[in-house]
Scaffold this motif. Structure first.
Motif, mmCIF file in Angstrom:
data_model
loop_
_atom_site.group_PDB
_atom_site.id
_atom_site.type_symbol
_atom_site.label_atom_id
_atom_site.label_comp_id
_atom_site.label_asym_id
_atom_site.label_seq_id
_atom_site.Cartn_x
_atom_site.Cartn_y
_atom_site.Cartn_z
ATOM 1 N N LEU A 78 4.378 6.939 6.144
ATOM 2 C CA LEU A 78 5.308 6.048 6.844
ATOM 3 C C LEU A 78 6.701 6.210 6.299
ATOM 4 C CD1 LEU A 78 5.260 3.909 4.369
ATOM 5 C CD2 LEU A 78 3.434 2.885 5.662
ATOM 6 N N ASP A 79 7.655 5.627 6.977
ATOM 7 C CA ASP A 79 9.027 5.635 6.480
ATOM 8 C C ASP A 79 9.136 4.661 5.316
ATOM 9 O OD1 ASP A 79 10.237 7.486 8.213
ATOM 10 O OD2 ASP A 79 10.430 5.969 9.776
ATOM 11 N N ALA A 80 9.788 5.115 4.256
ATOM 12 C CA ALA A 80 10.009 4.278 3.082
ATOM 13 C C ALA A 80 11.511 4.250 2.826
ATOM 14 C CB ALA A 80 9.266 4.842 1.881
ATOM 15 N N HIS A 81 12.098 3.092 2.969
ATOM 16 C CA HIS A 81 13.544 2.968 2.815
ATOM 17 C C HIS A 81 13.873 2.340 1.464
ATOM 18 C CE1 HIS A 81 13.925 4.023 6.999
ATOM 19 N NE2 HIS A 81 13.085 3.054 7.321
ATOM 20 N N PRO A 82 14.611 3.069 0.616
ATOM 21 C CA PRO A 82 14.996 2.490 -0.668
ATOM 22 C C PRO A 82 15.954 1.315 -0.477
ATOM 23 C CG PRO A 82 15.951 4.683 -0.401
ATOM 24 C CD PRO A 82 15.130 4.410 0.808
ATOM 25 N N VAL A 83 15.665 0.239 -1.184
ATOM 26 C CA VAL A 83 16.537 -0.933 -1.226
ATOM 27 C C VAL A 83 16.705 -1.303 -2.695
ATOM 28 C CG1 VAL A 83 15.902 -1.775 1.072
ATOM 29 C CG2 VAL A 83 14.598 -2.531 -0.905
ATOM 30 N N ASP A 84 17.583 -2.220 -2.976
ATOM 31 C CA ASP A 84 17.860 -2.616 -4.351
ATOM 32 C C ASP A 84 16.563 -3.052 -5.046
ATOM 33 O OD1 ASP A 84 19.394 -3.177 -6.618
ATOM 34 O OD2 ASP A 84 19.654 -5.275 -6.013
ATOM 35 N N GLY A 85 16.144 -2.293 -6.041
ATOM 36 C CA GLY A 85 14.978 -2.652 -6.843
ATOM 37 C C GLY A 85 13.631 -2.304 -6.245
ATOM 38 N N GLY A 86 13.602 -1.582 -5.108
ATOM 39 C CA GLY A 86 12.312 -1.261 -4.525
ATOM 40 C C GLY A 86 12.411 -0.503 -3.215
ATOM 41 N N TYR A 87 11.467 -0.788 -2.338
ATOM 42 C CA TYR A 87 11.399 -0.114 -1.035
ATOM 43 C C TYR A 87 11.083 -1.115 0.065
ATOM 44 C CZ TYR A 87 11.654 4.505 -3.064
ATOM 45 O OH TYR A 87 12.095 5.628 -3.704
ATOM 46 N N LEU A 88 11.505 -0.753 1.259
ATOM 47 C CA LEU A 88 11.251 -1.554 2.454
ATOM 48 C C LEU A 88 10.525 -0.678 3.468
ATOM 49 C CD1 LEU A 88 12.048 -4.424 3.642
ATOM 50 C CD2 LEU A 88 13.770 -3.161 4.917
ATOM 51 N N PHE A 89 9.482 -1.246 4.097
ATOM 52 C CA PHE A 89 8.675 -0.535 5.074
ATOM 53 C C PHE A 89 8.711 -1.296 6.389
ATOM 54 C CE2 PHE A 89 6.975 0.006 0.833
ATOM 55 C CZ PHE A 89 6.919 1.385 0.708
ATOM 56 N N VAL A 90 8.927 -0.577 7.469
ATOM 57 C CA VAL A 90 8.944 -1.178 8.801
ATOM 58 C C VAL A 90 7.496 -1.371 9.245
ATOM 59 C CG1 VAL A 90 9.690 -0.884 11.191
ATOM 60 C CG2 VAL A 90 11.118 -0.022 9.331
ATOM 61 N N LEU A 91 7.142 -2.572 9.644
ATOM 62 C CA LEU A 91 5.770 -2.867 10.061
ATOM 63 C C LEU A 91 5.654 -2.680 11.570
ATOM 64 C CD1 LEU A 91 4.913 -5.913 7.792
ATOM 65 C CD2 LEU A 91 4.664 -3.459 7.368
ATOM 66 N N VAL A 92 5.487 -1.441 11.964
ATOM 67 C CA VAL A 92 5.429 -1.075 13.374
ATOM 68 C C VAL A 92 4.276 -1.773 14.085
ATOM 69 C CG1 VAL A 92 5.198 0.860 14.987
ATOM 70 C CG2 VAL A 92 6.559 1.113 12.914
ATOM 71 N N TYR A 93 3.156 -1.985 13.380
ATOM 72 C CA TYR A 93 1.986 -2.647 13.974
ATOM 73 C C TYR A 93 1.862 -4.099 13.528
ATOM 74 C CZ TYR A 93 0.817 2.116 15.120
ATOM 75 O OH TYR A 93 0.863 3.394 15.601
ATOM 76 N N GLY A 94 2.860 -4.612 12.827
ATOM 77 C CA GLY A 94 2.836 -5.993 12.371
ATOM 78 C C GLY A 94 2.135 -6.136 11.025
ATOM 79 N N SER A 95 2.166 -7.333 10.481
ATOM 80 C CA SER A 95 1.616 -7.578 9.146
ATOM 81 C C SER A 95 0.097 -7.647 9.127
ATOM 82 C CB SER A 95 2.199 -8.870 8.565
ATOM 83 O OG SER A 95 1.900 -9.966 9.410
ATOM 84 N N ALA A 96 -0.552 -7.634 10.280
ATOM 85 C CA ALA A 96 -2.016 -7.659 10.325
ATOM 86 C C ALA A 96 -2.631 -6.267 10.178
ATOM 87 C CB ALA A 96 -2.489 -8.298 11.630
ATOM 88 N N ALA A 97 -1.811 -5.230 10.116
ATOM 89 C CA ALA A 97 -2.326 -3.862 9.965
ATOM 90 C C ALA A 97 -3.134 -3.765 8.673
ATOM 91 C CB ALA A 97 -1.172 -2.867 9.950
ATOM 92 N N ASP A 98 -4.194 -2.968 8.702
ATOM 93 C CA ASP A 98 -5.082 -2.841 7.546
ATOM 94 C C ASP A 98 -4.341 -2.457 6.273
ATOM 95 O OD1 ASP A 98 -7.450 -3.573 8.794
ATOM 96 O OD2 ASP A 98 -7.945 -1.522 9.373
ATOM 97 N N TRP A 99 -3.439 -1.479 6.371
ATOM 98 C CA TRP A 99 -2.769 -1.038 5.153
ATOM 99 C C TRP A 99 -1.918 -2.148 4.544
ATOM 100 C CZ3 TRP A 99 2.501 -0.648 4.352
ATOM 101 C CH2 TRP A 99 3.324 -0.665 5.468
#
Length: 123
Positions: A43-64
């Motif tokens: 998946l896309d991993a976007h660096p942000v201050d102190g960590g990473y941000l991931f776009v939840l294309v399938y929402g927060s209920a996705a298994d991963w």
């Protein structure tokens, strides 16, 4: 939910294994919350201050996402290096867009993405 679940099942079984094997995508390694099995999700991993941000294309209920929220940790392989991540939390669009650097494109409004996963770099 922005993307239909059936498309997620196709991605998981057909496209994700190819993306992991190809080595061009960032890959998040996590542990199954019930099975204890190791999973790799490209998946896309976007660096942000102190960590990473991931776009939840399938929402927060996705298994991963549920796996990571349950275990509290994951490993990210990006650009040939591994980083340990911790403290997963689902954040909204405003917080995510504020954290993202301006040069990172925002998801198109047409996709109706409102949830993102933010994780901190482990010490």
């Amino acid at each position: 939910m922005p993307m239909p679940i059936w498309w997620g099942h196709i991605n998981k079984r057909v496209f994700n294994p190819r993306a992991v094997a190809g080595g061009k995508w960032p890959v998040l390694t996590h542990t199954g919350r019930s099975s204890g099995q190791t999973y790799r999700t490209p998946l896309d991993a976007h660096p942000v201050d102190g960590g990473y941000l991931f776009v939840l294309v399938y929402g927060s209920a996705a298994d991963w996402v549920q796996n990571i929220l349950a275990t509290g940790t994951a490993q990210l392989r990006k650009d040939g290096r591994e980083v340990a991540l911790t403290a997963p939390r689902v954040v909204g669009r405003d917080e995510a867009f504020q954290a993202l650097p301006p040069e990172i494109p925002r998801p198109p409004k047409l996709l109706r993405i409102t949830e993102f996963l933010r994780m901190d770099l482990a010490d």
